[in-house]
Design a protein around this motif. Structure first.
Motif, mmCIF file in Angstrom:
data_model
loop_
_atom_site.group_PDB
_atom_site.id
_atom_site.type_symbol
_atom_site.label_atom_id
_atom_site.label_comp_id
_atom_site.label_asym_id
_atom_site.label_seq_id
_atom_site.Cartn_x
_atom_site.Cartn_y
_atom_site.Cartn_z
ATOM 1 N N ASN A 191 32.969 62.440 9.154
ATOM 2 C CA ASN A 191 33.900 63.546 9.428
ATOM 3 C C ASN A 191 33.200 64.895 9.296
ATOM 4 O O ASN A 191 33.449 65.825 10.073
ATOM 5 C CB ASN A 191 35.083 63.483 8.459
ATOM 6 N N LEU A 192 32.318 64.986 8.301
ATOM 7 C CA LEU A 192 31.579 66.236 8.104
ATOM 8 C C LEU A 192 30.704 66.544 9.313
ATOM 9 O O LEU A 192 30.662 67.683 9.795
ATOM 10 C CB LEU A 192 30.727 66.132 6.839
ATOM 11 N N VAL A 193 29.989 65.533 9.827
ATOM 12 C CA VAL A 193 29.113 65.748 10.984
ATOM 13 C C VAL A 193 29.919 66.220 12.180
ATOM 14 O O VAL A 193 29.514 67.156 12.894
ATOM 15 C CB VAL A 193 28.340 64.451 11.316
ATOM 16 N N GLU A 194 31.061 65.602 12.424
ATOM 17 C CA GLU A 194 31.903 65.998 13.553
ATOM 18 C C GLU A 194 32.322 67.456 13.441
ATOM 19 O O GLU A 194 32.297 68.213 14.423
ATOM 20 C CB GLU A 194 33.131 65.096 13.630
ATOM 21 N N GLN A 195 32.709 67.866 12.249
ATOM 22 C CA GLN A 195 33.176 69.237 12.076
ATOM 23 C C GLN A 195 32.047 70.250 12.158
ATOM 24 O O GLN A 195 32.218 71.350 12.679
ATOM 25 C CB GLN A 195 33.933 69.354 10.755
ATOM 26 N N SER A 411 40.680 66.680 5.098
ATOM 27 C CA SER A 411 40.327 65.643 4.152
ATOM 28 C C SER A 411 39.851 64.414 4.893
ATOM 29 O O SER A 411 40.248 64.145 6.012
ATOM 30 C CB SER A 411 41.550 65.269 3.299
ATOM 31 N N PRO A 412 38.948 63.607 4.261
ATOM 32 C CA PRO A 412 38.462 62.409 4.921
ATOM 33 C C PRO A 412 39.578 61.404 5.094
ATOM 34 O O PRO A 412 40.459 61.286 4.262
ATOM 35 C CB PRO A 412 37.388 61.884 3.942
ATOM 36 N N ALA A 413 39.523 60.669 6.210
ATOM 37 C CA ALA A 413 40.572 59.699 6.492
ATOM 38 C C ALA A 413 40.339 58.379 5.793
ATOM 39 O O ALA A 413 41.210 57.531 5.747
ATOM 40 C CB ALA A 413 40.647 59.453 8.003
#
Length: 467
Positions: A191-195, A411-413
């Motif tokens: 998720n961090l990489v995507e954002q 927040s992470p899913a």
């Protein structure tokens, strides 16, 4: 001998010495599931294996164990020995490309700025318990300070820290839920990489994405995992081990009181005596070879015995002699794969302990030393708790901030890791406020962190002299 089970968990150093007596510089051992491997025990042999990457590769895909059917698809060893698209699993030109992305991205940041954030986080943690007169250094300080620093560098909200602490510990310990914990870490970082692809910031994740090496999303993801796990586990253990020695070992305190030992030197001594990673996984033989008189076959797994190598009589004939001026230990491995972030780890450890002892100058062990207990994996030994007592002190609220230094993120899913039942079941909330992120240095600078030779241990010295 097994590198797991009661004897390995209660006295790993004793186990290493027994193996050395029986086998010399290299010993046959068993990992969980009775997976066969070679444990490298000698200091010279460890350096030899770590430097000869053409003969002892980091690419686990050449391991013959994959074809034997002895390692199950859900084995807790997989997160530690499985191949990944990161610099740890690569050799030669591929390793150089990936490693350069990591070191260049780390060097973008002003090291003094990193130390300022370490200081702020350390004060925040001490403020949380300083009025109580007692604390557990492990659960309330050492397990959180490295993760706060790492999540900051990676560009994540510090609210993610508690779950990442639990998942990281579970993963490295190699429990039955290690795979679930590994997936939680990966999903959080994914998720961090995507954002960061959509909205870059002044952080390590964004620097990796923008690096000229042109890393794929998978490569960025697994390098973030590598930095998070390796930096967290080793730094936490180093902080705990050093504080434990301060409050339990009269020789250690006497050296400090007499002005013979600075804090950086004390940490270096601990890196010799109790390296935070005892065994480093792993190398695989690219062909038949001989090592310390042993016949190593193509595809065999070799484990670097960092703690055993540090105690090799060939380099330490007298283990009680101080070696804190000597950095030839194996705590950060060696060769092309030597830890690139070791000076950041030293800075977190030294700055954090310095603040802890300056704020709580009469800190002392709250239980008899023989009541302390450890939990171990084949890779590391971790003190379960370090209860201390001290004179209650007022919070230093003027030196910390209650707002988050991270940009707001979703927040992470992923669900909470199965091994982290103490953590809340709901997703972690996003950060509620912003502060300026670490400013990138205008030009690459060396990763060496300049550390003061004198630390603020005067109160501790007065305490020891008074005793």
């Amino acid at each position: 001998m097994r590198l797991y089970g009661e004897s390995a968990e209660t006295d790993p150093m004793g186990l290493f010495e027994e193996l050395r007596k029986q086998h010399g510089g290299v010993a046959p051992v068993l990992l969980p599931g009775d997976i066969e491997a070679w444990l490298v025990l000698g200091h010279r042999e460890n350096l030899d294996v770590s430097r000869r990457y053409t003969q002892f590769s980091r690419d686990s895909r050449i391991w013959h164990g994959w074809d034997s059917g002895r390692i199950a698809p859900d084995s807790p060893l997989l997160p530690m020995i499985g191949w990944r698209p990161d610099c740890v699993s690569a050799d030669g030109i591929d390793h150089q490309r990936l490693r350069a992305a990591v070191t260049d991205s780390l060097s973008r940041f002003d090291q003094r700025g990193i130390r300022r954030h370490i200081t702020r986080f350390a004060h925040r943690l001490v403020d949380g318990f300083c009025q109580d007169g007692q604390a557990d250094v492990v659960a309330q300080f050492a397990e959180h300070l490295p993760m706060l620093v790492l999540t900051h560098l990676l560009g994540m909200p510090d609210e993610y820290g508690p779950r990442l602490v639990a998942a990281s510990r579970d993963l490295i310990k190699g429990t039955a839920t290690a795979l679930a914990s590994n997936e939680y870490v990966l999903e959080t970082l994914r998720n961090l990489v995507e954002q960061k692809r959509a909205k870059p910031g002044h952080d390590f994740a964004s620097a990796l994405i923008a690096h000229p090496a042109n890393l794929s999303d998978d490569e960025v993801l697994h390098h973030l995992r590598l930095v998070l796990l390796a930096g967290y586990e080793t730094t936490t253990n180093l902080i705990v081990n050093t504080v434990r020695m301060v409050v339990t070992d009269p020789r250690f305190r006497g050296s400090i009181a007499g002005g013979q030992l600075t804090l950086p030197e004390a940490v270096e001594q601990m890196l010799w005596d109790e390296p935070p990673l005892m065994v480093c996984p792993a190398r695989w033989a690219t062909g038949d070879a001989q090592l310390a008189g042993r016949e190593i076959r193509a595809g065999d797994m070799l484990l670097l015995g960092l703690a055993a190598g540090n105690m090799d009589p060939a380099v330490r004939p007298d283990p009680s002699a101080p070696v804190h001026h000597n950095r030839s230990h194996l705590a950060f491995s060696g060769g092309p794969h030597e830890c690139p972030g070791q000076d950041v780890g030293r800075a977190v450890t030294e700055t954090g302990i310095d603040i802890l002892l300056a704020r709580l100058p009469d800190i002392r062990l709250a239980v008899p030393a023989d009541q302390l207990s450890w939990r171990s994996s084949p890779w590391s030994r971790h003190l379960e708790a370090l209860p201390v007592a001290f004179t209650p002190a007022r919070p230093k609220s003027s030196s910390v901030t209650t707002t988050s230094p991270f940009p707001s993120m979703a927040s992470p899913a992923a669900p909470a890791p199965a091994g982290a039942s103490a953590q809340p079941a709901t997703p972690m909330p996003p950060a509620s406020a912003e502060l300026p992120a670490l400013a990138p240095h205008p030009a690459p600078v060396p990763t060496q962190v300049s550390l003061p030779r004198q630390s603020r241990w005067e109160s501790l010295k007065r305490l020891v002299r008074g005793r």
